[in-house]
Scaffold this motif. Structure first.
Motif, PDB file in Angstrom:
ATOM      1  N   ILE A 272       0.831  -1.206   0.000  1.00 23.17           N
ATOM      2  CA  ILE A 272       0.000   0.000   0.000  1.00 23.17           C
ATOM      3  C   ILE A 272       0.862   1.251   0.000  1.00 23.17           C
ATOM      4  O   ILE A 272       0.599   2.215  -0.726  1.00 23.17           O
ATOM      5  CB  ILE A 272      -0.953  -0.011   1.215  1.00 23.17           C
ATOM      6  CG1 ILE A 272      -1.977  -1.130   1.061  1.00 23.17           C
ATOM      7  CG2 ILE A 272      -1.639   1.337   1.385  1.00 23.17           C
ATOM      8  CD1 ILE A 272      -2.798  -1.374   2.309  1.00 23.17           C
ATOM      9  N   ILE A 273       1.917   1.265   0.806  1.00 23.08           N
ATOM     10  CA  ILE A 273       2.701   2.486   1.040  1.00 23.08           C
ATOM     11  C   ILE A 273       3.662   2.813  -0.106  1.00 23.08           C
ATOM     12  O   ILE A 273       3.791   3.966  -0.495  1.00 23.08           O
ATOM     13  CB  ILE A 273       3.482   2.344   2.363  1.00 23.08           C
ATOM     14  CG1 ILE A 273       2.517   2.149   3.481  1.00 23.08           C
ATOM     15  CG2 ILE A 273       4.433   3.494   2.571  1.00 23.08           C
ATOM     16  CD1 ILE A 273       2.251   3.240   4.387  1.00 23.08           C
ATOM     17  N   VAL A 274       4.363   1.828  -0.630  1.00 18.53           N
ATOM     18  CA  VAL A 274       5.413   2.103  -1.623  1.00 18.53           C
ATOM     19  C   VAL A 274       4.876   2.828  -2.861  1.00 18.53           C
ATOM     20  O   VAL A 274       5.469   3.830  -3.282  1.00 18.53           O
ATOM     21  CB  VAL A 274       6.171   0.809  -1.991  1.00 18.53           C
ATOM     22  CG1 VAL A 274       7.060   1.004  -3.197  1.00 18.53           C
ATOM     23  CG2 VAL A 274       6.995   0.348  -0.799  1.00 18.53           C
ATOM     24  N   PRO A 275       3.773   2.411  -3.465  1.00 24.37           N
ATOM     25  CA  PRO A 275       3.282   3.181  -4.617  1.00 24.37           C
ATOM     26  C   PRO A 275       2.876   4.613  -4.248  1.00 24.37           C
ATOM     27  O   PRO A 275       3.066   5.538  -5.035  1.00 24.37           O
ATOM     28  CB  PRO A 275       2.061   2.390  -5.094  1.00 24.37           C
ATOM     29  CG  PRO A 275       2.269   1.021  -4.590  1.00 24.37           C
ATOM     30  CD  PRO A 275       3.013   1.170  -3.301  1.00 24.37           C
ATOM     31  N   MET A 276       2.356   4.802  -3.025  1.00 24.61           N
ATOM     32  CA  MET A 276       1.966   6.151  -2.609  1.00 24.61           C
ATOM     33  C   MET A 276       3.184   7.048  -2.413  1.00 24.61           C
ATOM     34  O   MET A 276       3.104   8.255  -2.607  1.00 24.61           O
ATOM     35  CB  MET A 276       1.167   6.078  -1.302  1.00 24.61           C
ATOM     36  CG  MET A 276      -0.185   5.438  -1.478  1.00 24.61           C
ATOM     37  SD  MET A 276      -1.052   5.136   0.071  1.00 24.61           S
ATOM     38  CE  MET A 276      -1.122   6.752   0.778  1.00 24.61           C
TER      39      MET A 276
ATOM     40  N   GLY B 143       0.001   9.085  -9.034  1.00 22.00           N
ATOM     41  CA  GLY B 143      -0.516   7.963  -9.787  1.00 22.00           C
ATOM     42  C   GLY B 143       0.002   7.797 -11.199  1.00 22.00           C
ATOM     43  O   GLY B 143      -0.368   6.860 -11.881  1.00 22.00           O
ATOM     44  N   HIS B 144       0.864   8.667 -11.635  1.00 17.27           N
ATOM     45  CA  HIS B 144       1.396   8.506 -12.996  1.00 17.27           C
ATOM     46  C   HIS B 144       2.891   8.799 -12.991  1.00 17.27           C
ATOM     47  O   HIS B 144       3.332   9.920 -12.868  1.00 17.27           O
ATOM     48  CB  HIS B 144       0.669   9.410 -13.995  1.00 17.27           C
ATOM     49  CG  HIS B 144       0.529  10.833 -13.547  1.00 17.27           C
ATOM     50  ND1 HIS B 144       1.552  11.742 -13.616  1.00 17.27           N
ATOM     51  CD2 HIS B 144      -0.505  11.491 -13.004  1.00 17.27           C
ATOM     52  CE1 HIS B 144       1.142  12.905 -13.151  1.00 17.27           C
ATOM     53  NE2 HIS B 144      -0.117  12.772 -12.760  1.00 17.27           N
TER      54      HIS B 144
END
Length: 106
Positions: A49-53, A59-60
């Motif tokens: 959950i945290i790493v992409p945020m 989001g891109h």
């Protein structure tokens, strides 16, 4: 697909799985290897959950620059956690760095 039906279905599956384990109690015994693997599930889910945020907050594309307050705060949290192993201090410093960086630097 209707989102309400999808969310309700996920809730039913989750409740069913937890209820079966709760009702069966000690009659269900997991092998030691599976029990050890299940101990890593919370850490894995939180990381997913945290790493992409942190790395792509909008989001891109990756934002690996000093202008990304999530990344700077995450790096500060890693340093504080490694140095002190104190969870509340780590959270406090990370929040202070994030808000300071977002509203002060940018």
């Amino acid at each position: 697909m209707n989102y309400t039906v999808m969310i309700a279905g996920m809730a039913v599956v989750t409740i069913f799985i937890k209820a079966v384990i709760f009702v069966l109690g000690d009659r269900v015994s997991f092998p030691p290897l599976l029990r050890e693997a299940l101990a890593f599930v919370p850490v894995t889910v939180l990381t997913a959950i945290i790493v992409p945020m942190v790395l792509a907050p909008h989001g891109h594309g990756l934002e690996l620059t000093w202008r990304n307050p999530q990344l700077v705060a995450a790096l500060a949290a890693i340093v504080v956690c490694a140095a002190t192993r104190h969870q509340l201090l780590t959270i406090g410093v990370a929040l202070a760095v994030f808000f300071g960086w977002q509203f002060g630097v940018l």
